[in-house]
Write an enzyme that holds these catalytic residues in place. Structure first.
Site, PDB file in Angstrom:
ATOM      1  N   LEU A  19     -26.364 -10.474  22.626  1.00 21.54           N
ATOM      2  CA  LEU A  19     -26.500 -10.920  21.335  1.00 21.54           C
ATOM      3  C   LEU A  19     -27.429  -9.940  20.794  1.00 21.54           C
ATOM      4  O   LEU A  19     -27.574  -9.474  19.521  1.00 21.54           O
ATOM      5  CB  LEU A  19     -26.496 -12.317  21.078  1.00 21.54           C
ATOM      6  CG  LEU A  19     -26.195 -12.751  19.804  1.00 21.54           C
ATOM      7  CD1 LEU A  19     -25.386 -14.330  19.896  1.00 21.54           C
ATOM      8  CD2 LEU A  19     -27.676 -13.136  19.055  1.00 21.54           C
ATOM      9  N   LEU A  25     -25.348  -7.056  14.482  1.00 17.49           N
ATOM     10  CA  LEU A  25     -25.628  -8.670  14.246  1.00 17.49           C
ATOM     11  C   LEU A  25     -26.904  -8.767  13.908  1.00 17.49           C
ATOM     12  O   LEU A  25     -27.212  -9.835  13.097  1.00 17.49           O
ATOM     13  CB  LEU A  25     -24.938  -9.496  15.328  1.00 17.49           C
ATOM     14  CG  LEU A  25     -25.053 -10.810  15.165  1.00 17.49           C
ATOM     15  CD1 LEU A  25     -24.304 -11.470  14.223  1.00 17.49           C
ATOM     16  CD2 LEU A  25     -24.903 -11.583  16.459  1.00 17.49           C
ATOM     17  N   SER A  57     -19.251 -23.190  26.504  1.00 19.94           N
ATOM     18  CA  SER A  57     -18.807 -23.278  25.288  1.00 19.94           C
ATOM     19  C   SER A  57     -17.113 -23.498  25.635  1.00 19.94           C
ATOM     20  O   SER A  57     -16.948 -22.811  26.767  1.00 19.94           O
ATOM     21  CB  SER A  57     -19.242 -22.155  24.615  1.00 19.94           C
ATOM     22  OG  SER A  57     -18.335 -21.643  23.824  1.00 19.94           O
ATOM     23  N   TYR A  92     -19.849 -10.755  23.314  1.00 26.51           N
ATOM     24  CA  TYR A  92     -20.986 -11.078  23.798  1.00 26.51           C
ATOM     25  C   TYR A  92     -20.724 -12.016  25.237  1.00 26.51           C
ATOM     26  O   TYR A  92     -21.729 -12.215  26.081  1.00 26.51           O
ATOM     27  CB  TYR A  92     -22.049 -11.817  23.084  1.00 26.51           C
ATOM     28  CG  TYR A  92     -22.290 -11.050  21.614  1.00 26.51           C
ATOM     29  CD1 TYR A  92     -22.795  -9.730  21.601  1.00 26.51           C
ATOM     30  CD2 TYR A  92     -22.092 -11.859  20.579  1.00 26.51           C
ATOM     31  CE1 TYR A  92     -22.917  -9.214  20.528  1.00 26.51           C
ATOM     32  CE2 TYR A  92     -22.100 -11.166  19.283  1.00 26.51           C
ATOM     33  CZ  TYR A  92     -22.661 -10.052  19.218  1.00 26.51           C
ATOM     34  OH  TYR A  92     -22.907  -9.553  18.113  1.00 26.51           O
ATOM     35  N   CYS A 123     -19.998  -6.886   8.417  1.00 30.15           N
ATOM     36  CA  CYS A 123     -20.126  -5.832   9.222  1.00 30.15           C
ATOM     37  C   CYS A 123     -20.810  -6.260  10.236  1.00 30.15           C
ATOM     38  O   CYS A 123     -20.903  -5.767  11.718  1.00 30.15           O
ATOM     39  CB  CYS A 123     -21.107  -4.719   8.443  1.00 30.15           C
ATOM     40  SG  CYS A 123     -20.306  -4.217   7.062  1.00 30.15           S
ATOM     41  N   HIS A 175     -21.692 -20.150   9.111  1.00 28.12           N
ATOM     42  CA  HIS A 175     -22.822 -19.394   9.627  1.00 28.12           C
ATOM     43  C   HIS A 175     -23.786 -18.193   8.738  1.00 28.12           C
ATOM     44  O   HIS A 175     -23.155 -17.722   8.071  1.00 28.12           O
ATOM     45  CB  HIS A 175     -22.514 -18.560  10.922  1.00 28.12           C
ATOM     46  CG  HIS A 175     -23.647 -18.218  11.934  1.00 28.12           C
ATOM     47  ND1 HIS A 175     -24.619 -17.423  11.731  1.00 28.12           N
ATOM     48  CD2 HIS A 175     -23.655 -18.468  13.260  1.00 28.12           C
ATOM     49  CE1 HIS A 175     -25.299 -17.162  12.772  1.00 28.12           C
ATOM     50  NE2 HIS A 175     -24.934 -18.053  13.685  1.00 28.12           N
ATOM     51  N   ASP A 256     -14.312 -25.066  18.283  1.00 30.62           N
ATOM     52  CA  ASP A 256     -15.627 -25.742  18.583  1.00 30.62           C
ATOM     53  C   ASP A 256     -16.316 -24.927  19.497  1.00 30.62           C
ATOM     54  O   ASP A 256     -15.843 -24.103  20.389  1.00 30.62           O
ATOM     55  CB  ASP A 256     -15.189 -27.013  19.337  1.00 30.62           C
ATOM     56  CG  ASP A 256     -15.261 -28.278  18.182  1.00 30.62           C
ATOM     57  OD1 ASP A 256     -15.838 -28.229  17.151  1.00 30.62           O
ATOM     58  OD2 ASP A 256     -14.074 -28.933  18.567  1.00 30.62           O
ATOM     59  N   GLU A 259     -22.188 -23.993  17.794  1.00 31.00           N
ATOM     60  CA  GLU A 259     -22.701 -24.331  16.477  1.00 31.00           C
ATOM     61  C   GLU A 259     -22.257 -25.312  15.999  1.00 31.00           C
ATOM     62  O   GLU A 259     -22.424 -26.040  14.700  1.00 31.00           O
ATOM     63  CB  GLU A 259     -22.334 -23.088  15.553  1.00 31.00           C
ATOM     64  CG  GLU A 259     -23.149 -21.957  15.514  1.00 31.00           C
ATOM     65  CD  GLU A 259     -22.808 -20.712  16.786  1.00 31.00           C
ATOM     66  OE1 GLU A 259     -21.848 -21.215  17.613  1.00 31.00           O
ATOM     67  OE2 GLU A 259     -23.826 -19.887  16.769  1.00 31.00           O
ATOM     68  N   GLU A 263     -25.162 -27.971  17.087  1.00 32.25           N
ATOM     69  CA  GLU A 263     -25.749 -27.985  15.967  1.00 32.25           C
ATOM     70  C   GLU A 263     -25.335 -28.972  14.852  1.00 32.25           C
ATOM     71  O   GLU A 263     -26.128 -29.455  14.300  1.00 32.25           O
ATOM     72  CB  GLU A 263     -25.726 -26.596  15.383  1.00 32.25           C
ATOM     73  CG  GLU A 263     -26.659 -26.291  14.158  1.00 32.25           C
ATOM     74  CD  GLU A 263     -26.649 -24.669  14.085  1.00 32.25           C
ATOM     75  OE1 GLU A 263     -27.572 -24.409  13.292  1.00 32.25           O
ATOM     76  OE2 GLU A 263     -26.037 -24.118  14.410  1.00 32.25           O
ATOM     77  N   CYS A 325     -24.683   1.010   3.555  1.00 26.65           N
ATOM     78  CA  CYS A 325     -24.491   0.986   4.919  1.00 26.65           C
ATOM     79  C   CYS A 325     -25.329   2.585   5.366  1.00 26.65           C
ATOM     80  O   CYS A 325     -25.060   3.564   4.520  1.00 26.65           O
ATOM     81  CB  CYS A 325     -23.163   1.304   5.186  1.00 26.65           C
ATOM     82  SG  CYS A 325     -22.614   1.513   6.721  1.00 26.65           S
TER      83      CYS A 325
END
Length: 343
Positions: A19, A25, A57, A92, A123, A175, A256, A259, A263, A325
């Site tokens: 990540l 990212l 997760s 990831y 992006c 997010h 789910d 996050e 979170e 970009c």
């Protein structure tokens, strides 16, 4: 296609490493040097978070569930292109892009739809996954030059399948995104806003629903400016002004994962309790049959329109580069999809 997440605690470090190495990212100065340090430093605290939601997760389990439910319906909606098969491709975490492409090659796939599971395009999310696919597919003989036709479902922010009482505040939480990405013209903020507008419009149309609502942003990382306002700050502000009945809606997530389960549920839930708030979190899409039908509808329409020539292999909107970009991989990837996966 999605970000993915570590299924076990032992996978957390490798997940974070990938990540933080991804400049699409999280753009960082001296990324190759700094990313390993950040990943190592953050691993213990992130492992603790995953431990509190069951040790890993659930995003792979839910993504595979959604894919199987989708293709069952898709076979009925598009019998001329059946049978269909869903593959999970994470950016990831396992299964990574290479692993999935190898599985597709072993199955002899000749027609592939890259179906982003980020409903709203950015992006930094969908774009990053597509860039990775663009980089990996030719080397594995899984591109148009090798006889594999590619097209892409790159956004579906207002599809009706994505979709209280007066006095309750609806707090849509998405997010967040670094402001340097927002400021170069990334469409994500606009597309999340369009989802919120579509949901509110659908509620009014079906139920005459009226309630106050706001769009807020979560999961900021690091010292750089990110899109706001922050979800926990919004909760504090609402409590201060006497609005203590809140439904928290994870608007940009399709299942789910950390996050939502940590979170939103544990971290923000604990803060809301201390503020004396009645906070309820809307259920994630997870195994919803309505959502599975939405995925099937989107895929069927996409296949039908591409095969009939009514649309190209990617949306018109995706073909427009962000005005600011400077990522040439992004430009090459868009051309690659426009040509059905051919260089």
């Amino acid at each position: 296609m999605n970000m993915g997440g570590p299924s076990t605690l032992s996978e957390v470090h490798s997940f974070l490493s990938r990540l933080f190495h991804d400049s699409d990212l999280i753009p960082l100065p001296f990324q190759r040097l700094i990313a390993p340090v950040i990943a190592k430093r953050r691993t213990p605290s992130i492992e603790e978070q995953y431990a509190k939601i069951g040790g890993g997760s659930p995003i792979r389990r839910w993504t595979e569930h959604q894919g199987k439910a989708m293709v069952k319906l898709l076979d009925e909606l598009s019998p001329q292109t059946a049978p269909h098969k869903a593959y999970t491709m994470f950016r990831y975490a396992d299964p990574l892009t290479n692993e999935t492409l190898q599985a597709m090659k072993a199955d002899g796939v000749k027609r592939a739809v890259a179906f982003s599971q980020y409903p709203q395009y950015s992006c930094s999310t969908t774009g990053s996954s597509l860039n990775e696919l663009f980089r990996r597919a030719p080397a594995l003989g899984m591109d148009g030059n090798s006889g594999v036709q590619w097209s892409v479902v790159d956004r579906w922010a207002t599809h009706p399948g994505l979709s209280a009482r007066p006095g309750v505040v609806l707090l849509f939480s998405a997010h967040s995104l670094p402001m340097d990405i927002v400021n170069r013209g990334d469409p994500y903020v606009l597309e999340v806003s369009s989802t919120v507008t579509a949901v509110i419009g659908r509620l009014r149309e079906r139920n005459g629903f009226e309630s106050s609502y706001r769009l807020v942003w979560q999961s900021q990382v690091g010292p750089k400016p990110w899109m706001g306002m922050k979800t926990p700050d919004a909760l504090k502000g609402l409590a201060r002004t006497g609005r203590k009945d809140v439904i928290l809606i994870p608007v940009a997530f399709t299942s789910d994962h950390i996050e939502t389960l940590f979170e939103l549920d544990l971290e923000y839930g604990s803060e809301a309790k201390e503020l004396g708030m009645n906070l309820q979190r809307a259920e994630s899409l997870n195994g919803s049959p309505i959502f599975a039908r939405a995925l099937a509808d989107i895929a069927a329409e996409h296949i039908r329109d591409v095969d009939s020539g009514r649309r190209g292999a990617a949306s018109t909107q995706m073909m427009l580069r962000c005005p600011g970009c400077t990522n040439e991989t992004c430009a090459d990837q868009k051309t690659w999809f426009a040509r059905g996966g051919r260089v």
